[in-house]
Design an enzyme around this catalytic site. Structure first.
Site, PDB file in Angstrom:
ATOM      1  N   CYS A 237       3.012   4.855   8.847  1.00 35.85           N
ATOM      2  CA  CYS A 237       2.886   4.972  10.306  1.00 35.85           C
ATOM      3  C   CYS A 237       4.232   4.687  10.970  1.00 35.85           C
ATOM      4  CB  CYS A 237       1.833   4.012  10.850  1.00 35.85           C
ATOM      5  SG  CYS A 237       0.125   4.583  10.656  1.00 35.85           S
TER       6      CYS A 237
ATOM      7  N   ASP B  60      10.567  10.269  -1.361  1.00 37.94           N
ATOM      8  CA  ASP B  60      10.041   9.015  -1.908  1.00 37.94           C
ATOM      9  C   ASP B  60      11.229   8.095  -2.213  1.00 37.94           C
ATOM     10  OD1 ASP B  60       7.136   8.301  -3.649  1.00 37.94           O
ATOM     11  OD2 ASP B  60       8.909   7.034  -3.860  1.00 37.94           O
TER      12      ASP B  60
ATOM     13  N   HIS C  86      -2.915   7.950  11.207  1.00 30.76           N
ATOM     14  CA  HIS C  86      -3.264   7.086  10.086  1.00 30.76           C
ATOM     15  C   HIS C  86      -4.659   7.396   9.557  1.00 30.76           C
ATOM     16  CE1 HIS C  86      -3.010   3.481   7.553  1.00 30.76           C
ATOM     17  NE2 HIS C  86      -4.326   3.423   7.738  1.00 30.76           N
TER      18      HIS C  86
ATOM     19  N   GLY D  68      -4.727   4.382  -8.442  1.00 30.33           N
ATOM     20  CA  GLY D  68      -3.270   4.225  -8.457  1.00 30.33           C
ATOM     21  C   GLY D  68      -2.633   4.239  -7.086  1.00 30.33           C
TER      22      GLY D  68
ATOM     23  N   THR E 140      -1.006   2.957  -3.858  1.00 27.59           N
ATOM     24  CA  THR E 140      -0.322   1.704  -3.493  1.00 27.59           C
ATOM     25  C   THR E 140       0.031   1.655  -2.013  1.00 27.59           C
ATOM     26  OG1 THR E 140       1.856   2.590  -4.086  1.00 27.59           O
ATOM     27  CG2 THR E 140       0.659   1.401  -5.809  1.00 27.59           C
TER      28      THR E 140
ATOM     29  N   HIS F 125      -2.034   4.982   3.273  1.00 29.92           N
ATOM     30  CA  HIS F 125      -1.944   6.014   4.317  1.00 29.92           C
ATOM     31  C   HIS F 125      -1.862   7.310   3.517  1.00 29.92           C
ATOM     32  CE1 HIS F 125       0.013   7.498   8.320  1.00 29.92           C
ATOM     33  NE2 HIS F 125      -0.067   8.556   7.504  1.00 29.92           N
TER      34      HIS F 125
ATOM     35  N   HIS G 152      -1.292  10.463   1.473  1.00 28.36           N
ATOM     36  CA  HIS G 152      -0.038  11.169   1.180  1.00 28.36           C
ATOM     37  C   HIS G 152      -0.196  11.975  -0.096  1.00 28.36           C
ATOM     38  CE1 HIS G 152       0.121   7.195  -0.741  1.00 28.36           C
ATOM     39  NE2 HIS G 152       0.752   7.804  -1.725  1.00 28.36           N
TER      40      HIS G 152
ATOM     41  N   HIS H 154       2.102  13.620  -3.204  1.00 21.98           N
ATOM     42  CA  HIS H 154       3.402  13.643  -3.887  1.00 21.98           C
ATOM     43  C   HIS H 154       3.707  15.059  -4.362  1.00 21.98           C
ATOM     44  CE1 HIS H 154       3.531   9.166  -4.840  1.00 21.98           C
ATOM     45  NE2 HIS H 154       2.232   9.309  -4.627  1.00 21.98           N
TER      46      HIS H 154
HETATM   47  P1  5GP Z   1       0.962   5.928  -4.213  1.00 19.99           P
HETATM   48  O1  5GP Z   1       1.273   4.978  -5.343  1.00 19.99           O
HETATM   49  O2  5GP Z   1       0.207   5.222  -3.103  1.00 19.99           O
HETATM   50  O3  5GP Z   1       0.351   7.223  -4.613  1.00 19.99           O
HETATM   51  O4  5GP Z   1       2.372   6.348  -3.648  1.00 19.99           O
HETATM   52  C1  5GP Z   1       3.094   5.624  -2.710  1.00 19.99           C
HETATM   53  C2  5GP Z   1       4.515   6.108  -2.812  1.00 19.99           C
HETATM   54  O5  5GP Z   1       5.233   5.642  -1.694  1.00 19.99           O
HETATM   55  C3  5GP Z   1       5.248   5.610  -4.059  1.00 19.99           C
HETATM   56  O6  5GP Z   1       5.694   6.716  -4.835  1.00 19.99           O
HETATM   57  C4  5GP Z   1       6.395   4.778  -3.499  1.00 19.99           C
HETATM   58  O7  5GP Z   1       7.560   4.950  -4.252  1.00 19.99           O
HETATM   59  C5  5GP Z   1       6.535   5.314  -2.091  1.00 19.99           C
HETATM   60  N1  5GP Z   1       7.019   4.339  -1.138  1.00 19.99           N
HETATM   61  C6  5GP Z   1       6.612   3.057  -0.981  1.00 19.99           C
HETATM   62  N2  5GP Z   1       7.252   2.468   0.050  1.00 19.99           N
HETATM   63  C7  5GP Z   1       8.071   3.411   0.569  1.00 19.99           C
HETATM   64  C8  5GP Z   1       8.992   3.409   1.671  1.00 19.99           C
HETATM   65  O8  5GP Z   1       9.186   2.414   2.365  1.00 19.99           O
HETATM   66  N3  5GP Z   1       9.655   4.562   1.926  1.00 19.99           N
HETATM   67  C9  5GP Z   1       9.473   5.677   1.149  1.00 19.99           C
HETATM   68  N4  5GP Z   1      10.193   6.760   1.484  1.00 19.99           N
HETATM   69  N5  5GP Z   1       8.612   5.724   0.119  1.00 19.99           N
HETATM   70  C10 5GP Z   1       7.925   4.603  -0.170  1.00 19.99           C
HETATM   71 ZN    ZN Z   2      -0.532   4.577   8.486  1.00 21.94          ZN
END
Ligand code: 5GP
Ligand code: ZN
Length: 145
Positions: free
Chosen positions: A11, A34, A50, A96, A98, A101, A103, A105
């Site tokens: 956000c 990322d 959000h 998985g 983390t 919000h 997203h 990849h």
């Molecule tokens: P998830 O594990 O939720 O599928 O992916 C979250 C992704 O967000 C991870 O690949 C992590 O590297 C990325 N990430 C976490 N914090 C930040 C941030 O502050 N900025 C950016 N650009 N990516 C982030």
């Molecule tokens: Zn958010």
């Protein structure tokens, strides 16, 4: 909707209140690099509103994200020419997730490369910004013949 506003990093990025190497942003969706990339060009596509995950996101926002995925994948292919691109999207900690919000990849892949999500380094922010600027420019130019 938990973890909204000031405590949600995506956000903050969507509002321009936290730094990110942006490739695209409009009033519904955005794409940025990322910060802990699995490979060069690892991008996230995110709705501005959000929503924690697939159980909360509106259909309209999900479709906007999907449309941007198409454009971003084409730009990654044109600019970085990876052997493949993995599309990955986690819902819930058990899957998985983390950052809570929604997203998606987009991860450029090379032949024979491993897929180790746990083993990643923080990217150099300058390098990420330069790559993001190049991808943004390519996206704005549109498809090349
Ligand atoms: P998830 O594990 O939720 O599928 O992916 C979250 C992704 O967000 C991870 O690949 C992590 O590297 C990325 N990430 C976490 N914090 C930040 C941030 O502050 N900025 C950016 N650009 N990516 C982030
Ligand atoms: Zn958010």
């Amino acid at each position: 909707m938990s973890n909204t506003g000031d405590s949600c990093i995506f956000c903050l990025i969507a509002r321009g209140d936290a730094p990110a190497a942006l490739v695209y942003r409009d009033d519904r969706v955005l794409a940025f690099m990322d910060l802990f990339p699995l490979s060069r060009g690892h991008l996230l596509v995110v709705p501005r509103a959000h929503a924690e995950n697939i159980f909360e996101i509106s259909e309209a926002d999900m479709l906007e994200v999907a449309a941007l995925q198409l454009r971003i994948a084409a730009v990654l292919k044109a600019e970085l020419d990876p052997d493949g691109i993995a599309v990955y999207q986690a819902n819930g900690a058990a899957a998985g997730q983390t950052v809570f919000h929604y997203h998606v990849h987009l991860i450029p892949r090379a032949d024979g490369e491993g897929f180790d999500f746990a083993n990643r380094k923080t990217a150099d922010r300058g390098e990420l910004s330069r790559l993001a600027a190049r991808l943004m420019e390519s996206l704005q130019r549109g498809p090349q013949n």
